[in-house]
Design an enzyme around this catalytic site. Structure first.
Site, PDB file in Angstrom:
ATOM      1  N   ASP A   8       4.728   7.481   6.071  1.00  0.00           N
ATOM      2  CA  ASP A   8       5.283   6.489   5.161  1.00  0.00           C
ATOM      3  C   ASP A   8       4.276   6.393   3.993  1.00  0.00           C
ATOM      4  OD1 ASP A   8       6.826   4.140   4.372  1.00  0.00           O
ATOM      5  OD2 ASP A   8       5.077   3.009   5.015  1.00  0.00           O
ATOM      6  N   ASP A  10       4.023   3.424   1.186  1.00  0.00           N
ATOM      7  CA  ASP A  10       3.510   2.079   0.924  1.00  0.00           C
ATOM      8  C   ASP A  10       3.028   1.437   2.223  1.00  0.00           C
ATOM      9  OD1 ASP A  10       4.124   2.217  -1.775  1.00  0.00           O
ATOM     10  OD2 ASP A  10       6.162   1.491  -1.470  1.00  0.00           O
TER      11      ASP A  10
HETATM   12  P1  B16 Z   1      11.194   0.707  -4.547  1.00  0.00           P
HETATM   13  P2  B16 Z   1       7.750   2.705   2.055  1.00  0.00           P
HETATM   14  C1  B16 Z   1       9.088   0.849   0.676  1.00  0.00           C
HETATM   15  O1  B16 Z   1       8.225   1.952   0.706  1.00  0.00           O
HETATM   16  C2  B16 Z   1       8.325  -0.459   0.655  1.00  0.00           C
HETATM   17  O2  B16 Z   1       7.677  -0.676   1.898  1.00  0.00           O
HETATM   18  C3  B16 Z   1       9.291  -1.608   0.453  1.00  0.00           C
HETATM   19  O3  B16 Z   1       8.589  -2.825   0.396  1.00  0.00           O
HETATM   20  C4  B16 Z   1      10.094  -1.388  -0.831  1.00  0.00           C
HETATM   21  O4  B16 Z   1      11.062  -2.433  -0.978  1.00  0.00           O
HETATM   22  C5  B16 Z   1      10.801  -0.037  -0.725  1.00  0.00           C
HETATM   23  O5  B16 Z   1       9.850   0.985  -0.542  1.00  0.00           O
HETATM   24  C6  B16 Z   1      11.625   0.267  -1.966  1.00  0.00           C
HETATM   25  O6  B16 Z   1      10.735   0.423  -3.023  1.00  0.00           O
HETATM   26  O7  B16 Z   1      11.625  -0.598  -5.137  1.00  0.00           O
HETATM   27  O8  B16 Z   1       9.905   1.236  -5.134  1.00  0.00           O
HETATM   28  O9  B16 Z   1      12.290   1.735  -4.519  1.00  0.00           O
HETATM   29  O10 B16 Z   1       6.955   1.711   2.828  1.00  0.00           O
HETATM   30  O11 B16 Z   1       9.011   3.182   2.763  1.00  0.00           O
HETATM   31  O12 B16 Z   1       6.913   3.848   1.513  1.00  0.00           O
HETATM   32 MG    MG Z   2       5.533   1.155   4.371  1.00  0.00          MG
END
Ligand code: B16
Ligand code: MG
Length: 228
Positions: A8, A10
């Site tokens: 993953d 974030d």
């Molecule tokens: P975006 P991951 C996720 O990334 C985040 O954890 C989540 O908080 C966020 O809402 C989602 O991406 C969408 O992000 O607005 O940048 O498209 O943890 O799956 O890497």
């Molecule tokens: Mg994450």
């Protein structure tokens, strides 16, 4: 035998949750909605529009607006939030990679283990470019490539296929409940990243990569067998 590691982004490679929090908080304030860090925790791993729906339901749990007008307003709101989020992302640099992650990645690749990113984020490419780490991955699957966000297992199954592996030979590294659930549904072993083991129902939970290297990864592989 470990064929591939699926990371993953974030919360595992870089901590952008504060950026998401600040940008959502600004939007929530404009809408007159109280939004806390605890509320932000529940958005981890969800898609942008699912996150917005969750915030809107804080104001009125019964107000699930549907229809074209409601949908285009939501898209507009999500776009505004994203422009504020991207202002933070532009300031990210390689120093922001979480401790131990880069060494772990290099060590695994030197041992012949393939690596992928599977992130719900539609901004994953911008984040990866700011961190200058794209050369450390065999493939990147992000929120622009999937129709259904985590906890749907689709994103992880696409990563497995792109790595030319089987679910049983891969291990996912994930910090969010939605991602751990997606790993379970994909029948792929999962190492959770969290400060306390009780926070995630993963096969193993570690606080980060400072004290976790290839040796520890191989012990995990021996102890925790493929769930399939
Ligand atoms: P975006 P991951 C996720 O990334 C985040 O954890 C989540 O908080 C966020 O809402 C989602 O991406 C969408 O992000 O607005 O940048 O498209 O943890 O799956 O890497
Ligand atoms: Mg994450």
């Amino acid at each position: 035998m470990i064929g591939g590691l699926i990371f993953d982004l974030d919360g595992v490679i870089v901590d952008t949750s504060e950026f998401h929090y600040q940008a959502w908080k600004r939007l929530a304030a404009e809408l007159g909605i109280a939004f806390t860090r605890d509320d932000n925790e529940k958005l981890k791993g969800l898609s942008r529009l699912e996150s917005l729906d969750t915030i809107l339901s804080l104001a009125n749990p019964y107000n699930h607006q549907t229809g074209v007008a409601a949908q285009s307003r939501k898209i507009e709101l999500a776009k505004r939030k994203n422009s504020w989020y991207l202002e933070f992302v532009r300031n990210l640099a390689p120093d922001d990679i979480l401790p131990g992650v880069e060494n772990f990645l290099v060590e695994c690749r030197q041992s012949g283990i393939k690596t992928a990113i599977a992130s719900s984020s539609k901004n994953a490419k911008a984040v990866i470019d700011s961190l200058a780490i794209s050369h450390l991955f065999d493939c990147i699957v992000d929120g622009t490539r999937v129709a259904k966000a985590k906890p749907n297992p689709q994103i992880f199954l696409i990563a497995v296929k792109k790595l030319n592996e089987k679910p049983g030979s891969c291990i996912i590294l994930e910090d969010a409940l939605a991602g751990v659930e997606a790993a379970r549904l994909a029948r792929i072993r999962c190492i959770g990243i969290a400060p306390e083991p009780a926070l995630l129902p993963a096969d193993l939970v570690i606080p980060g990569f400072l004290n976790f290297g290839i040796k520890e990864l191989c012990s995990f592989d021996r102890l925790i067998r493929n769930p399939a």
